[in-house]
Design an enzyme around this catalytic site. Sequence first.
Site, PDB file in Angstrom:
ATOM      1  N   ILE A 160      -6.993   8.586  -1.118  1.00  0.00           N
ATOM      2  CA  ILE A 160      -6.672   8.961   0.108  1.00  0.00           C
ATOM      3  C   ILE A 160      -6.124   7.369   0.776  1.00  0.00           C
ATOM      4  CG2 ILE A 160      -8.399   6.745   0.460  1.00  0.00           C
ATOM      5  CD1 ILE A 160      -9.840   8.318   2.928  1.00  0.00           C
ATOM      6  N   HIS A 204      -3.652   0.400  -6.464  1.00  0.00           N
ATOM      7  CA  HIS A 204      -4.445   1.250  -5.295  1.00  0.00           C
ATOM      8  C   HIS A 204      -5.881   1.243  -4.079  1.00  0.00           C
ATOM      9  CE1 HIS A 204      -5.712   4.822  -2.639  1.00  0.00           C
ATOM     10  NE2 HIS A 204      -4.459   4.307  -1.850  1.00  0.00           N
ATOM     11  N   HIS A 263       1.324  -1.742   0.337  1.00  0.00           N
ATOM     12  CA  HIS A 263       0.249  -0.005  -0.018  1.00  0.00           C
ATOM     13  C   HIS A 263       0.765   1.227   0.110  1.00  0.00           C
ATOM     14  CE1 HIS A 263      -3.418   2.426   2.089  1.00  0.00           C
ATOM     15  NE2 HIS A 263      -3.715   3.137   1.362  1.00  0.00           N
ATOM     16  N   ASN A 322      -6.138  -1.061  -1.143  1.00  0.00           N
ATOM     17  CA  ASN A 322      -7.028  -0.020   0.020  1.00  0.00           C
ATOM     18  C   ASN A 322      -8.131   0.019   0.027  1.00  0.00           C
ATOM     19  OD1 ASN A 322      -6.705   2.694   0.922  1.00  0.00           O
ATOM     20  ND2 ASN A 322      -8.402   3.358   0.461  1.00  0.00           N
ATOM     21  N   HIS A 358       1.181   4.970  -2.752  1.00  0.00           N
ATOM     22  CA  HIS A 358       2.140   5.788  -2.808  1.00  0.00           C
ATOM     23  C   HIS A 358       2.921   7.090  -2.868  1.00  0.00           C
ATOM     24  CE1 HIS A 358      -2.299   6.862  -0.286  1.00  0.00           C
ATOM     25  NE2 HIS A 358      -1.947   5.480   0.368  1.00  0.00           N
TER      26      HIS A 358
END
Length: 868
Positions: A868, A719, A528, A723, A533
């Site tokens: 997010i 993602h 993750h 997520n 990110h």
Amino acid sequence: MASLVKGIFDKGPKVKGTLVLMQKNVLDINELTGAQSAGGIFGGAIGAITDIAGSLLDAATAFLGNSVALKLISATSTDASGKGKVGKETFLKGIITSLPTLGDKQSAFNISFEWDSSMGIPGAFYIKNYMQNEFFLVSLTIEDIPNQGTISFVCNSWIYNAKKYKTDRIFFANNTYLPSATPAPLVYYRQEELKTLRGDGTGERKEWERIYDYDVYNDLGEPDKKATLARPILGGSSTLPYPRRGRTGRKPTRKDPKSESRSDIVYLPRDESFGHVKSSDFLVYILKSASQNIIPQLRSVVTLQLNNPEFNTFEDVRSLYDGGIKLPTDILSEISPIPLFKELFRSDGESALKFPPPKVIQVDHSAWMTDEEFAREMIAGVNPHIIKKLSEFPPKSKLDSQLYGDNTSKITKENLEPNMDEVTVEQAIQNNRLYILDHHDPLFPYLRKINATDTKAYATRTILFLQNNGTLKPLAIELSRPHPQGDSFGPVSNVYTPASEGVEASIWLLAKAFVIVNDSCYHQLVSHWLNTHAVVEPFIIATNRHLSVVHPIHKLLLPHYRDTMNINALARNVLVNAEGIIESTFLWGGYALEMSAVVYRDWVFTEQGLPNDLIKRGVAVEDPASPHGVRLLIEDYPYASDGLEIWAAIKSWVDEYVNFYYNSDAAIAQDSELQAFWKELVEVGHGDLKSATWWFKMQTRAELIEACTILIWIASALHAAVNFGQYPYGGYILNRPTKSRRFMPEIGSPEYDELAKNYEKAYLRTITPKNDTLTDLTIIEVLSRHASDEQYLGERIEGDIWTSDSQPKEAYKRFGKKLAEIEQKLTQRNNDETLRNRYGPVNMPYTLLYPSSEEGLTFRGIPNSISI
């Protein structure tokens, strides 16, 4: 040229337009979260809202005068220096109250420009804000331009007082140009804007600036506060390499001049901050997070509850969803005056901290305990892309044997074959029926340090068998610890096999828990954080430094960068920092990001695309006859089979787009902005890996198409897959614990006797404790939600005016239609009861790669970006 502009002159010297903007939002997430850190969540929130409300009143009245001025810039007519002619300054006029296309909180204003025949066709404009307060500029539309019709300028940018800027703010029309095709009058302006965005690499960045620059991860620790908060620098070395983050320029710490001091608000380029609507939504959930995290810590809510800081039964855990936790009246009396909290709590305290039931237990409370579900979540869970085909037996390690001894697995054929339906290990390997979830090598070098804390863990290997019905069956779990005499002696390993009765069944359940704890940590820190990110942030920085907003690749990638730098900055402040949420509640603790840096050494950009990833892991083989060029060896592999549909749609769209703007490979090599972007991305943004030979040379259209497809895949579908299942699967801590606190009990020990008498209590004493569970649930509930202003794959915030070229717009519409068709196809798959891995024992259909979603905790939806 004369005939083109004659119409403007004939109509008179005035050109009319409409400018749309939003005033500063009263719920500015960045200011409010900073105030929380500075003055406490309650007082800080009230103070920030009061300050912002006051400035908002000033802004609301400021438009009555000459407060915002614009000047058009010609794309077809030059001045003596060769730059596009600049028109006269003009001010906004009256507000338009009935424009039907206005979005939430947007206001439209009339504006008229003096523009005669000598000025040509507008291609850009300057804007100055003479007010003290900033506003968000949405767009400018100029109408009735002869032979042009309407010219649209998509802006989506914060405009501060003109004195804040060293160079004038400029915006370009929605035309798209390669650098060599830029109209000569606009070349200077295009180049100057990029220089502004690059900055000079010095000084501390200010809130209103828009400068994109790089830095290493040296802002995670706080050595000046206490020695235990010091953290190693990630990036800039071969020992701990890392992708670069956005530079802030904050002062170094006193005790470590190489580390950057921390502050309540982290600079990021102003237009990378959350949008207005998301600010409001995100704020509510952050406040909820604080109410469920800070209050238990400050007021010892858990202790007040019958003086019991531990869960004792599985039913105790389920009570978090069924009844919630009551808050004492003194805490309620402190919260109740704050308006923002009123909707989060009942006045009598009942169910004040009640969590929504996680999807994994909505149908069956105990199905998560089955071996089939344990295995299914490796291919349809929240971390579905780690499992590999077992190609050699026994499994070997890549760790340095001189440092760590012989780490070859101790699992034997005798451990496996009794549960392999009369198939031998050799036959199973030959027929692609043995798979492994290997969490040994990344963890083992850190085990001695981790086990010196209050957590206790093992390096793990799990071997699985592909059954005739398409499901996976776990055969054995190996738990390894460092040798008492030193690492060089190799691990001490024990192998556990499935059992369904007695204390052996409880031992097996614990063995699975140790595996899942490792998987939870690897998921959060690598799958993750690192692999979505962190690795995307350098792309965002390089794009803005070298690809103009009118460059076709900038326009292609822009939707896939939305909000990423902001959420990453927030993460560095409260999630992945020293003693932050992740370090506090996950097994890897203070070594969390350091361990992810070790894993980053082996990161390969070209292997992040789904087909190459599947082939590398051995779960698929190349097959030109297959629709997607690969054939899955686990046919019912929900993440892979759904992901291949999404991957193909993305690549088809990117292929059409790139080939529209580049008519040859030579055009790629000759694109000065693209080459500068890629060079800096490789040599600086991911500079610790710049010597790797796998980087694309960026000389062909095929390379550009593949690179953009991989990047879009990472930012959107990958993602989404790792997520938005966090709370649906991990919200039930029994299913995905994040910590282990005790070793496996040995026969004859009190812990073994406890396990035999009360396996639930023993299990709960081993995994994540209650306080950490409340924190985990709070945070992953926030992270698993879609905001009300989310932009999903196939959608663009600019609507249909993101480019003036009709063919790319039509291709994008086809892309959106294809995604809708894929969603219908995935729904049909989930209705096929022969595909047992689609829903599993928990009866939880795999929907994470459905492209669309509604707001909230939906377990579906692919946003364009890591938002997010």
